[in-house]
Write an enzyme that holds these catalytic residues in place. Structure first.
Site, PDB file in Angstrom:
ATOM      1  N   ARG A 130      -5.317  -5.695   5.929  1.00 52.50           N
ATOM      2  CA  ARG A 130      -6.464  -4.862   6.303  1.00 52.50           C
ATOM      3  C   ARG A 130      -7.674  -5.712   6.680  1.00 52.50           C
ATOM      4  O   ARG A 130      -8.431  -5.366   7.584  1.00 52.50           O
ATOM      5  CB  ARG A 130      -6.821  -3.912   5.154  1.00 52.50           C
ATOM      6  CG  ARG A 130      -5.846  -2.751   4.998  1.00 52.50           C
ATOM      7  CD  ARG A 130      -6.263  -1.853   3.858  1.00 52.50           C
ATOM      8  NE  ARG A 130      -6.005  -2.448   2.554  1.00 52.50           N
ATOM      9  CZ  ARG A 130      -6.697  -2.173   1.447  1.00 52.50           C
ATOM     10  NH1 ARG A 130      -7.725  -1.347   1.492  1.00 52.50           N
ATOM     11  NH2 ARG A 130      -6.376  -2.734   0.302  1.00 52.50           N
TER      12      ARG A 130
ATOM     13  N   TYR B 110       4.765  -9.436   8.512  1.00 53.27           N
ATOM     14  CA  TYR B 110       4.288  -8.062   8.637  1.00 53.27           C
ATOM     15  C   TYR B 110       4.163  -7.681  10.098  1.00 53.27           C
ATOM     16  O   TYR B 110       3.776  -8.500  10.936  1.00 53.27           O
ATOM     17  CB  TYR B 110       2.910  -7.903   7.979  1.00 53.27           C
ATOM     18  CG  TYR B 110       2.887  -8.210   6.511  1.00 53.27           C
ATOM     19  CD1 TYR B 110       3.057  -7.206   5.568  1.00 53.27           C
ATOM     20  CD2 TYR B 110       2.711  -9.517   6.057  1.00 53.27           C
ATOM     21  CE1 TYR B 110       3.045  -7.481   4.215  1.00 53.27           C
ATOM     22  CE2 TYR B 110       2.705  -9.813   4.709  1.00 53.27           C
ATOM     23  CZ  TYR B 110       2.868  -8.786   3.791  1.00 53.27           C
ATOM     24  OH  TYR B 110       2.865  -9.071   2.451  1.00 53.27           O
TER      25      TYR B 110
ATOM     26  N   ASP C  14       0.842  -1.187   0.000  1.00 51.77           N
ATOM     27  CA  ASP C  14       0.000   0.000   0.000  1.00 51.77           C
ATOM     28  C   ASP C  14       0.879   1.240   0.000  1.00 51.77           C
ATOM     29  O   ASP C  14       1.987   1.229   0.563  1.00 51.77           O
ATOM     30  CB  ASP C  14      -0.873   0.037   1.258  1.00 51.77           C
ATOM     31  CG  ASP C  14      -2.061  -0.907   1.177  1.00 51.77           C
ATOM     32  OD1 ASP C  14      -2.413  -1.340   0.066  1.00 51.77           O
ATOM     33  OD2 ASP C  14      -2.632  -1.214   2.242  1.00 51.77           O
TER      34      ASP C  14
ATOM     35  N   ASP D 131      -8.415   0.853   6.600  1.00 50.27           N
ATOM     36  CA  ASP D 131      -7.165   1.444   7.063  1.00 50.27           C
ATOM     37  C   ASP D 131      -7.416   2.893   7.453  1.00 50.27           C
ATOM     38  O   ASP D 131      -8.553   3.382   7.381  1.00 50.27           O
ATOM     39  CB  ASP D 131      -6.058   1.328   6.005  1.00 50.27           C
ATOM     40  CG  ASP D 131      -6.375   2.071   4.705  1.00 50.27           C
ATOM     41  OD1 ASP D 131      -7.274   2.945   4.710  1.00 50.27           O
ATOM     42  OD2 ASP D 131      -5.717   1.788   3.691  1.00 50.27           O
TER      43      ASP D 131
END
Length: 337
Positions: free
Chosen positions: A214, A108, A80, A122
């Site tokens: 997300r 992550y 992103d 988000d």
């Protein structure tokens, strides 16, 4: 936390956990424009970039290609625009190894804002629901278990998933009610690493390709009954590549068009780290380079297993091992040849 290795297959056509709402080029390798061959150096290898927030993955690829004057470049998994961390850029022949990095496990670190749901899942989206409920650390840890292993998740409405030939994010921006189908994802590990305050928790996840961080934040908030969305996201590592080893965009700008930037290139063979290696004979290497089955020396490779063949330290081909020969599916033309 488990490192490296390919995750169990989650099926075809799935996007990465960090897929942005802006679709990547298809293919993600930039080489030709309207059929005209792009000029530049025949340079091959990997450049590991520690992507900053506020920059698209495509913009990073274009900057790297410009800075290295590379003819061919692509990335192994979109981040992103507001996400940071490992963005592995493949150059030249290394672009043939992109699928193996895409399929590899990735890790992550992300912070979830509890008590708020947004339309994009988000911090860039609009708040669409709130809650005063704040679960305890133990409640959060208990809830994480349902997101480990083979799970199904629905991508965010603001994503690049296609619905009747159109991107979901475009339909969502136009105000349409987008209904997306749940997709499989392999999650190797998901743990709570920090609790900044009552409103924020930091998690670390190791997973395969095929999902969205997300969606994890959104679904965790729903499971806890308090809503949630991603506030910050960082890819710590991807296959063999670590964020701590990545070059910054500022360094790329400072070293552009100089041999000093070339020194940061890593061999294309690193993109094959998750495949077993076999050694090609001299005659076998010649045959493999011509796209034919070639003789190789193998020790711990089973019949029918995918592997890669090297000769004098360089990758020659990827293929299927059968009875002393490698049957190539990808052949590498190294710049030194």
């Amino acid at each position: 936390m488990l490192r490296r290795g390919s995750a169990p297959s989650t099926g075809p056509g799935l996007t990465d956990p960090d897929q942005s709402a802006t679709p990547p080029p298809s293919p993600s390798i930039t080489e030709d424009i309207m059929g005209r061959k792009r000029k530049g150096r025949d340079i091959s290898g990997w450049l590991v970039v520690d992507k900053p927030a506020g920059m698209t993955s495509t913009a990073v690829v274009n900057k790297v290609r410009w800075a290295l004057d590379a003819k061919k470049a692509g990335h192994a998994g979109t981040l992103d625009p507001e996400a940071t961390g490992v963005l592995a850029i493949a150059l030249g022949e290394a672009t043939k190894t992109v699928p193996f990095i895409t399929d590899a496990l990735k890790a992550y670190s992300f912070t979830v804002r509890l008590g708020q749901a947004t339309n994009t899942d988000d911090a860039e989206g609009e708040i669409i629901a709130t809650s005063d409920l704040r679960p305890s650390d133990d409640e959060i840890k208990d809830a994480l278990g349902q997101f480990v292993g083979d799970i199904m998740q629905v991508p965010p409405k603001f994503s690049a998933v296609k619905v009747d030939g159109q991107r979901a994010y475009k339909l969502a921006r136009d105000g349409e009610d987008v209904e997306l189908t749940a997709r499989p994802l392999w999650v190797e590990e998901l743990v709570l690493t920090d609790r900044e305050d009552d409103d924020h928790v930091t998690l670390e996840m190791t997973c395969g390709k095929g999902g969205y961080v997300r969606s994890i934040a959104r679904d965790l908030g729903a499971a806890l009954g308090c809503h949630g969305h991603v506030r910050e996201l960082r890819r710590i590592w991807s296959g063999p590549f670590d964020a701590q080893d990545g070059i910054t965009v500022e360094q790329i700008d400072a070293l552009a068009k100089s041999p000093d930037l070339d020194a940061f290139l890593r061999p294309l063979e690193e993109g094959l780290a998750d495949l077993p290696e076999v050694k090609a004979t001299a005659a076998g290497a010649t045959r493999l380079r011509n796209g034919n089955p070639g003789m190789v020396i193998a020790s711990d490779v089973d019949y029918g297993e995918e592997c890669w063949a090297s000769f004098e330290g360089q990758a020659v081909a990827v293929g299927i091992y059968k009875a002393g020969e490698l049957h190539p599916s990808r052949v590498f033309v190294q710049p030194t040849e």
